[in-house]
Design an enzyme around this catalytic site. Structure first.
Site: not given
Length: 319
Positions: A11, A72, A103, A125, A127, A129, A171
């Protein structure tokens, strides 16, 4: 090392262009050629590779997304796909690779390193994360986009005396919901890292209504569940007028903030330093405003953790 490559994968996030720019200009400063790999790992396997010059990265620091494009790739998860990628790298004489992404992108870099090809990961990213770094490139821009939306939605929530459920991305990580919810004064924040008690959420809304509160904001990370479904539960249990806004991919776009531009510039340049120092299989990050590097494999073996003290604070401030 005289030639390195750079790609973006997974992303997109605001600040990726700033990171690419830093990689290119830092490398050229050290008399190293840089090759841009377009379309992520898919482009790596198919040879979509082009030499980048100083002018190639001019006027991109302020642009969101990635001019190298992103994709992707299921094929690259296979040994055959990885060998195709290495064949293309060798064909162009590229000796090291900077991978900017999350990741999934790191897993590709890990595999290339296992096959003997030096890679360094840069955390891109929204996120936030990636274990091992306090912040990832794009996170600050994303939460500023969300808080702008929350502020605007609050205006209409106040005017019409409504309860608004705002669904944000995340998510598996609730950082976007937590940071934007705390900054936006949300009455309730629902994140994957904390148990969701709908009775408590509903009870809080009822208590607020009983003391005269006529509007509320609830921020929901997508990993918790559908904002629409949560809105239906609240409507049925409280009979309060309820609306749902799903912010979606607007959170990934936009011109990166100052924080993201600076972070991307620092991390992109540092990744080049690591490659030139002969390091491989590393990822870069920032801890307490200091640049750090750590094993990609180590990062992938850990779970992202969220500061739950902030979550507790949000509950205390929304009484």
């Amino acid at each position: 090392m005289k030639k390195i490559g750079v790609l973006t994968s997974g992303g997109d996030s605001p600040g990726m262009n700033a990171a690419i720019r830093a990689v290119v200009r830092k490398a050229i400063f050290h008399d190293v050629e840089v090759y841009g790999i377009y379309q992520g790992y898919t482009g790596l396997m198919t040879g979509q590779i082009k030499k980048l010059e100083l002018g190639s990265v001019g006027d991109i620091i302020h642009r969101g997304g990635t001019f190298l494009y992103s994709a992707r790739s299921e094929e690259f998860k296979t040994l055959e796909g990885q060998k195709k990628g290495i064949e293309q790298l060798n064909k162009h004489g590229i000796e090291g690779l900077v991978v900017i992404g999350g990741d999934g992108s790191y897993r590709g870099a890990e595999k290339l390193t296992e096959h003997g090809f030096p890679c360094v990961g840069v955390p891109g990213t929204i996120d936030n994360d990636i274990p091992g770094t306090d912040f990832t490139i794009g996170f600050d821009t994303a939460i500023n986009t969300v808080i702008d939306a929350i502020d605007k939605i609050r205006d209409t929530a106040t005017s019409h005396e409504r309860t608004y459920i705002i669904e944000v991305m995340g998510r598996h990580a609730g950082d976007i919901a937590l940071w934007s919810g705390l900054a936006g004064g949300a009455e309730t924040i629902l994140i994957p890292e904390a148990t969701v008690d709908m009775e408590d959420v509903i009870g809080r809304l009822k208590r607020g209504h009983d003391r005269g509160k006529r509007h509320s904001i609830i921020v929901v990370a997508e990993g918790v569940g559908s904002g629409v479904e949560i809105g239906k539960q609240i409507k049925e249990a409280t009979n309060l007028e309820t609306r749902v806004s799903v912010l979606g991919h607007i959170q990934r776009g936009g011109s990166p903030t100052v924080s993201d531009r600076v972070l991307a510039s620092r991390l992109g340049a540092y990744s080049v330093e690591l490659l030139l120092d002969g390091k491989k299989g590393r990822a870069v990050g920032i801890k307490e405003n200091k640049l750090v590097d750590f094993s990609i494999s180590e990062a992938l073996s850990q779970r992202h953790t969220l500061d739950l003290s902030m979550y507790k604070l949000s509950e205390e401030l929304s009484i």
